[in-house]
Write an enzyme that holds these catalytic residues in place. Structure first.
Site, PDB file in Angstrom:
ATOM      1  N   ASN A 149      13.739  -4.617  -8.995  1.00 40.66           N
ATOM      2  CA  ASN A 149      14.219  -4.047 -10.256  1.00 40.66           C
ATOM      3  C   ASN A 149      15.160  -2.879 -10.015  1.00 40.66           C
ATOM      4  OD1 ASN A 149      13.146  -5.674 -12.289  1.00 40.66           O
ATOM      5  ND2 ASN A 149      11.188  -4.618 -12.294  1.00 40.66           N
ATOM      6  N   GLU A 189       4.364  -8.067 -12.477  1.00 39.13           N
ATOM      7  CA  GLU A 189       4.828  -9.167 -11.626  1.00 39.13           C
ATOM      8  C   GLU A 189       3.666  -9.987 -11.088  1.00 39.13           C
ATOM      9  OE1 GLU A 189       4.685  -5.495  -8.898  1.00 39.13           O
ATOM     10  OE2 GLU A 189       5.016  -5.970 -11.007  1.00 39.13           O
TER      11      GLU A 189
END
Length: 302
Positions: free
Chosen positions: A184, A219
């Site tokens: 990210n 995640e």
């Protein structure tokens, strides 16, 4: 609209049936309450027009049986009665009828009642549809389309109870995208969201119809594998990790240069009849063991 008419008087039944069909509705006809109940169970009509006094199951008993059997959809019930008293009207409404019509039957009055029935049953059908949509949305992760933790809790409770009752084994596997924070940071959250959707699709592509794939949070993903022991679960998870590798998602924050997945497995079965929360904890611990051992691998709790 499908309408069931029940009356033991042939003349009244003929008048009611003609009124229903002239109004453009499909009509089912029964000469007594027992036949009406059988037709109701077989066809689940939208509306029922029933005489109060009939051989076998009378109109009040039929009303009660219909109300007791209803699920999402609603049946509009009109009670026909020749006894125009407040007590009879109240008894019919208390039994589950929505409206009543006094005999001798006026076809115009019945047609007016059926107009109301269309509106009410349509409203209930719409409400049932929206309840299903909301229930599905409440149990679905909006990003990946996978089931969420609420659905996981419901499914796992049922599976655990069934497995314990019948002596069946099942496995759970906790999966985590390796070095996802750095992904990210490097590529941005939009790319991260797309990566999670791709990983979710890869996992779904490896499981059976009876298996469950859930977004556990962030995640993390969880696989629930009915009737699979550790060995079978490991084979499936190795395929899942390979499916993620085949995505070839670039990730400069991972030593491999591509996005990878790690997984930990635990199993319920003979000799290890722990509760579902314990299994999840064990799978999570096995996942951390996979991370500690270098990531991009599968580890089992035992």
């Amino acid at each position: 609209m499908k309408v069931l008419v029940a009356d033991d008087d042939p003349g009244s039944l003929l008048v009611a049936r003609a009124a229903v069909e002239r109004a453009g509705h499909e009509c089912l006809a029964a000469a007594d309450g027992d036949e009406a109940w059988k037709l109701f169970l077989a066809h689940r009509p939208d509306a029922v027009v029933t005489d109060r006094m009939m051989p076998g199951m009378d109109g009040l008993a039929l009303c009660r049986a219909i109300r007791a059997s209803e699920t999402d959809l609603y049946t509009y019930i009109v009670l026909l009665t020749s006894q125009d008293s407040r007590e009879d009207m109240l008894a019919g409404l208390e039994a589950g009828a929505d409206d009543y019509v006094t005999k001798p039957l006026d076809p115009f009055v019945l047609r007016a009642r059926l107009l109301v029935a269309v509106r009410v049953t349509t409203l209930h059908a719409d409400l049932a549809h929206y309840r299903k949509v909301l229930s599905r949305q409440a149990r679905t992760d909006p990003l990946t389309g996978l089931y969420n933790r609420l659905k996981l809790s419901e499914d796992l409770e049922q599976l655990h109870a069934r497995s314990a009752r019948y002596g069946e084994e099942y496995s759970v596997a906790m999966c985590d995208v390796d070095n996802f924070k750095s992904y990210n940071d490097i590529y941005g959250h939009q790319a991260g969201d797309l990566a999670l959707r791709n990983v979710a699709a890869a996992l779904l592509g490896q499981v059976r119809k009876s298996d469950g794939v859930y977004r556990f949070g962030g995640e993390e993903f969880l696989l629930v594998l009915p009737r699979q022991g550790i060995a079978e679960a490991r084979v499936l998870l190795e395929r899942a990790l390979e499916a993620v590798r085949k995505l070839k998602i670039e990730h400069h924050g991972d030593p491999s240069g591509e996005l990878r997945l790690s997984a930990g497995i635990s199993m319920f079965g003979a000799g290890h009849a722990v509760d579902a929360d314990m299994l999840l904890g064990e799978a999570d611990t096995a996942l951390y063991s996979a991370k500690a051992a270098g990531r991009n691998r599968v580890e089992a709790a035992w």
